[in-house]
Motif scaffolding. Structure first.
Motif, PDB file in Angstrom:
ATOM      1  N   LEU A  43     -42.333   3.518  35.350  1.00 29.92           N
ATOM      2  CA  LEU A  43     -40.910   3.638  35.668  1.00 29.92           C
ATOM      3  C   LEU A  43     -40.072   4.013  34.447  1.00 29.92           C
ATOM      4  CD1 LEU A  43     -40.167   0.714  38.158  1.00 29.92           C
ATOM      5  CD2 LEU A  43     -39.914   3.158  38.600  1.00 29.92           C
ATOM      6  N   GLN A  44     -40.596   3.785  33.256  1.00 32.58           N
ATOM      7  CA  GLN A  44     -39.868   4.124  32.038  1.00 32.58           C
ATOM      8  C   GLN A  44     -39.971   5.605  31.694  1.00 32.58           C
ATOM      9  OE1 GLN A  44     -37.861   1.838  30.645  1.00 32.58           O
ATOM     10  NE2 GLN A  44     -38.598   0.563  32.334  1.00 32.58           N
ATOM     11  N   GLU A  87     -34.226  -1.541  46.152  1.00 32.04           N
ATOM     12  CA  GLU A  87     -33.896  -0.743  44.962  1.00 32.04           C
ATOM     13  C   GLU A  87     -33.142   0.536  45.329  1.00 32.04           C
ATOM     14  OE1 GLU A  87     -34.294  -1.733  41.985  1.00 32.04           O
ATOM     15  OE2 GLU A  87     -35.659  -3.433  42.210  1.00 32.04           O
ATOM     16  N   GLY A  88     -32.869   0.708  46.633  1.00 32.72           N
ATOM     17  CA  GLY A  88     -32.095   1.878  47.063  1.00 32.72           C
ATOM     18  C   GLY A  88     -32.928   3.079  47.453  1.00 32.72           C
ATOM     19  N   MET A 133     -35.763   3.842  33.950  1.00 35.57           N
ATOM     20  CA  MET A 133     -35.467   3.164  35.210  1.00 35.57           C
ATOM     21  C   MET A 133     -36.191   1.832  35.238  1.00 35.57           C
ATOM     22  SD  MET A 133     -35.997   4.502  39.111  1.00 35.57           S
ATOM     23  CE  MET A 133     -34.519   5.509  39.053  1.00 35.57           C
ATOM     24  N   LYS A 134     -35.577   0.844  35.891  1.00 38.81           N
ATOM     25  CA  LYS A 134     -36.164  -0.495  35.953  1.00 38.81           C
ATOM     26  C   LYS A 134     -35.994  -1.068  37.347  1.00 38.81           C
ATOM     27  CE  LYS A 134     -36.006  -5.007  33.626  1.00 38.81           C
ATOM     28  NZ  LYS A 134     -37.447  -5.061  33.334  1.00 38.81           N
ATOM     29  N   PHE A 135     -37.085  -1.591  37.918  1.00 42.99           N
ATOM     30  CA  PHE A 135     -37.043  -2.316  39.180  1.00 42.99           C
ATOM     31  C   PHE A 135     -36.970  -3.818  38.876  1.00 42.99           C
ATOM     32  CE2 PHE A 135     -39.121   0.565  42.633  1.00 42.99           C
ATOM     33  CZ  PHE A 135     -38.164   1.527  42.388  1.00 42.99           C
ATOM     34  N   LYS A 136     -36.433  -4.566  39.810  1.00 40.96           N
ATOM     35  CA  LYS A 136     -36.449  -6.020  39.694  1.00 40.96           C
ATOM     36  C   LYS A 136     -37.898  -6.511  39.748  1.00 40.96           C
ATOM     37  CE  LYS A 136     -31.926  -6.597  41.938  1.00 40.96           C
ATOM     38  NZ  LYS A 136     -31.702  -5.162  42.221  1.00 40.96           N
ATOM     39  N   ASP A 137     -38.205  -7.571  38.999  1.00 42.04           N
ATOM     40  CA  ASP A 137     -39.571  -8.094  38.936  1.00 42.04           C
ATOM     41  C   ASP A 137     -40.110  -8.423  40.322  1.00 42.04           C
ATOM     42  OD1 ASP A 137     -39.609  -7.821  36.210  1.00 42.04           O
ATOM     43  OD2 ASP A 137     -39.129  -9.925  35.789  1.00 42.04           O
ATOM     44  N   ARG A 138     -39.245  -8.975  41.165  1.00 43.00           N
ATOM     45  CA  ARG A 138     -39.669  -9.352  42.519  1.00 43.00           C
ATOM     46  C   ARG A 138     -40.191  -8.136  43.287  1.00 43.00           C
ATOM     47  NH1 ARG A 138     -35.185 -10.482  47.200  1.00 43.00           N
ATOM     48  NH2 ARG A 138     -36.599 -10.740  48.964  1.00 43.00           N
ATOM     49  N   ASN A 139     -39.497  -7.021  43.177  1.00 43.90           N
ATOM     50  CA  ASN A 139     -39.875  -5.823  43.925  1.00 43.90           C
ATOM     51  C   ASN A 139     -41.097  -5.146  43.315  1.00 43.90           C
ATOM     52  OD1 ASN A 139     -37.651  -6.216  45.629  1.00 43.90           O
ATOM     53  ND2 ASN A 139     -36.305  -5.110  44.236  1.00 43.90           N
ATOM     54  N   LEU A 140     -41.166  -5.151  42.000  1.00 43.45           N
ATOM     55  CA  LEU A 140     -42.309  -4.528  41.336  1.00 43.45           C
ATOM     56  C   LEU A 140     -43.588  -5.322  41.609  1.00 43.45           C
ATOM     57  CD1 LEU A 140     -42.234  -1.938  39.745  1.00 43.45           C
ATOM     58  CD2 LEU A 140     -42.201  -3.245  37.636  1.00 43.45           C
ATOM     59  N   ARG A 141     -43.459  -6.642  41.644  1.00 42.91           N
ATOM     60  CA  ARG A 141     -44.641  -7.457  41.953  1.00 42.91           C
ATOM     61  C   ARG A 141     -45.104  -7.202  43.386  1.00 42.91           C
ATOM     62  NH1 ARG A 141     -46.015 -13.957  41.250  1.00 42.91           N
ATOM     63  NH2 ARG A 141     -47.901 -13.858  42.546  1.00 42.91           N
ATOM     64  N   GLU A 150     -47.230  -4.610  35.144  1.00 43.52           N
ATOM     65  CA  GLU A 150     -46.909  -4.066  33.820  1.00 43.52           C
ATOM     66  C   GLU A 150     -47.149  -2.560  33.768  1.00 43.52           C
ATOM     67  OE1 GLU A 150     -45.625  -5.695  30.891  1.00 43.52           O
ATOM     68  OE2 GLU A 150     -45.048  -6.894  32.638  1.00 43.52           O
ATOM     69  N   ARG A 151     -48.215  -2.083  34.399  1.00 44.64           N
ATOM     70  CA  ARG A 151     -48.498  -0.645  34.400  1.00 44.64           C
ATOM     71  C   ARG A 151     -47.442   0.106  35.221  1.00 44.64           C
ATOM     72  NH1 ARG A 151     -51.274  -3.254  31.854  1.00 44.64           N
ATOM     73  NH2 ARG A 151     -49.536  -2.752  30.485  1.00 44.64           N
TER      74      ARG A 151
END
Length: 326
Positions: free
Chosen positions: A60-61, A108-109, A1-9, A54-55
């Motif tokens: 999420l992976q 992200e839903g 699974m991957k979140f958009k960088d904006r949301n993860l930040r 990054e962590r």
């Protein structure tokens, strides 16, 4: 699974405390935070938000417990982040912090909410699937035990239709099943042995179809059926009809066979009843039968954090003055 960088930040900024309503964490305290999450991440003195992002991306992976659910360790990080003991003075109930967390999650839903146990839960907005590894056999909290007892009282007095509509349909939707559809009891001829049909989408996108036959009371194998109980012989023909009759899935425009049949009882399903039904079915049919009795319903209903049906929460407020004059 991957979140958009904006949301993860945005989530990373909350962990390091660069935003309002979250405690500030320097390098050593970031490491301490992840230790509280049972993770062996050690901050390397690089840019705090970038390293934390990054962590989170690594977490999420990890494997998802089921479709539309977030990885378990990622959810645990959010749960530790949102623990109410870390509330700021200007947000004692953490409602404002929750609102801030839900902004990136909703993009992200997903949505976060506090359960009756004051712990954080993450729910997929579209399917209502809760991101948690369900363990219906874990010890329950006092509030969960109280909720379970109220549900027992409701199961004792509810009708078969209420068992289906108020308990089973919400439960299976919460467990991640799709197109959970009640056949209804108005036209028995069109049920073909099933009260409910539904489907479950595997992570591989393969689809399994399920039929469900529900009985309100105890399911036994005695020759004489007591009031409120159902004899397993009454179920046998319904199961055979369920497994042999096609259902129409409007999403694909085709008729499909049921892969598995749930037999659900609001009371106990006795071991002799299970054995009797197993002996009546050949090996291929036997592997298609799944049983759920009262204990299964109660435990799953509690751990999925579903609200109680209205009939289980409303108290009868009848007094002598309210009695009918006749």
């Amino acid at each position: 699974m991957k979140f958009k960088d904006r949301n993860l930040r945005a989530i990373a900024e909350m962990i390091i405390g660069n935003v309002q309503y979250f405690p500030y964490r320097s390098s050593s305290y970031i490491t301490q935070f992840f230790e509280e999450c049972d993770l062996d991440f050690v901050h390397d003195v690089s840019t705090r938000w970038w390293w934390t992002q990054e962590r989170l991306s690594e977490l999420l992976q990890e494997p998802q417990p089921n479709a539309h659910a977030l990885p378990e360790r990622f959810v645990h990080v959010l749960r530790v982040l949102m623990h109410k003991s870390d509330a700021e003075e200007d947000d004692p109930e953490r409602s404002l912090a929750l609102e801030a967390l839900n902004k990136p999650l909703s993009r992200e839903g997903y949505e976060a909410f506090y359960g009756e146990d004051d712990l954080l839960y993450i729910r997929h907005i579209g399917t209502k699937t809760i991101s948690t590894a369900l363990n219906p056999h874990r010890p329950f909290t006092p509030k969960e035990i109280e909720k379970r007892e109220k549900l027992v009282d409701y199961l004792d007095k509810c009708s078969e239709d209420e068992l289906i509509e108020e308990i089973l349909l919400p439960l299976f939707r919460q467990l991640g099943y799709h197109r959970v559809t009640a056949a209804g009891h108005k036209d028995k001829a069109l049920e073909y042995g099933k009260d409910v049909w539904m489907k479950f989408i595997l992570p591989t996108q393969h689809v399994l179809y399920f039929g469900l036959q529900a009985k309100k009371g105890k399911l036994d194998s005695s020759g004489v059926t007591k009031s409120g109980n159902a004899n397993v012989a009454e179920i046998h023909n319904q199961v055979m009809m369920m497994l042999g009759h096609e259902i129409f899935d409007p999403e694909i425009g085709k008729r499909v066979l049921v892969d598995h049949a749930f037999i659900v009882a609001g009371g106990e399903i006795t071991k002799p009843a299970r054995n009797w039904l197993g002996n009546q079915l050949d090996a291929s049919k036997r592997s298609q039968i799944l049983f759920m009795d009262r204990e299964d319903i109660l435990n799953l209903y509690v751990v999925t954090n579903l609200p109680l049906p209205e009939g289980a929460t409303s108290e009868a407020n009848v007094t002598e003055e309210d009695e009918f004059p006749f």
